[in-house]
Write a protein that holds these residues in place. Sequence first.
Motif, mmCIF file in Angstrom:
data_model
loop_
_atom_site.group_PDB
_atom_site.id
_atom_site.type_symbol
_atom_site.label_atom_id
_atom_site.label_comp_id
_atom_site.label_asym_id
_atom_site.label_seq_id
_atom_site.Cartn_x
_atom_site.Cartn_y
_atom_site.Cartn_z
ATOM 1 N N LEU A 12 54.923 -126.750 6.883
ATOM 2 C CA LEU A 12 54.998 -125.433 7.505
ATOM 3 C C LEU A 12 56.430 -125.203 7.973
ATOM 4 C CD1 LEU A 12 51.693 -125.630 9.561
ATOM 5 C CD2 LEU A 12 52.079 -124.416 7.413
ATOM 6 N N VAL A 13 57.086 -124.209 7.382
ATOM 7 C CA VAL A 13 58.489 -123.963 7.679
ATOM 8 C C VAL A 13 58.650 -123.318 9.060
ATOM 9 C CG1 VAL A 13 58.593 -121.675 6.582
ATOM 10 C CG2 VAL A 13 60.654 -123.084 6.713
ATOM 11 N N ARG A 14 59.676 -123.772 9.757
ATOM 12 C CA ARG A 14 60.082 -123.217 11.042
ATOM 13 C C ARG A 14 61.601 -123.116 11.011
ATOM 14 N NH1 ARG A 14 55.326 -122.832 10.809
ATOM 15 N NH2 ARG A 14 53.772 -123.539 12.294
ATOM 16 N N TRP A 15 62.153 -122.239 11.838
ATOM 17 C CA TRP A 15 63.607 -122.107 11.904
ATOM 18 C C TRP A 15 64.041 -122.293 13.347
ATOM 19 C CZ3 TRP A 15 66.442 -116.795 11.345
ATOM 20 C CH2 TRP A 15 67.837 -116.997 11.433
ATOM 21 N N GLN A 16 64.899 -123.267 13.569
ATOM 22 C CA GLN A 16 65.462 -123.485 14.899
ATOM 23 C C GLN A 16 66.684 -122.579 15.033
ATOM 24 O OE1 GLN A 16 64.074 -125.487 17.347
ATOM 25 N NE2 GLN A 16 65.540 -124.409 18.610
ATOM 26 N N HIS A 17 66.455 -121.378 15.560
ATOM 27 C CA HIS A 17 67.514 -120.385 15.716
ATOM 28 C C HIS A 17 68.398 -120.791 16.895
ATOM 29 C CE1 HIS A 17 69.404 -116.504 16.634
ATOM 30 N NE2 HIS A 17 69.137 -116.183 15.379
#
Length: 156
Positions: free
Chosen positions: A14-19
């Motif tokens: 499951l892709v997540r983005w650490q902005h």
Amino acid sequence: VDLSARRVVGVEALVRWQHPRRGLLLPGAFVPLAEETGAVHALGRAVLAEACAQVARWGAAGGGRPVPQLNVNVSSRQLEHDDFAGEVAAVLAATGLPAARLTLELTEGTLMRRTEDALARLRALKALGVRLAVDDFGTGYSSLAYLHRFPVDELK
């Protein structure tokens, strides 16, 4: 998780983005923009490569235990790419993950778009030995009879 054997039998990437300013972003916050701009293909390829590599590493360190089943979501834009099956084959070859341990998840809507093209690409993926799943089944308008045309292994 197989509790009796005390081992992981399957995982889903499951892709997540650490902005840098907004913190951890869920897919709904950035995947639609990635699809609009065409960046979803590169994003999906990177997720597939990293997930396959990680599960292959777990398998290598597992002391003879079976490699967990890996599920990875595929966007309609990825499936529309002419050589998507070739890209999947290249990732499997590079990571050493057995094709049978990879399940690609597609939505109903993905299957309903350009049906004949999708069918040909799904057949190419099945020829590699990967499993195919329809994710979020029942949220669209397709019937089980219609989905029977596609070489899918499971409905979620």
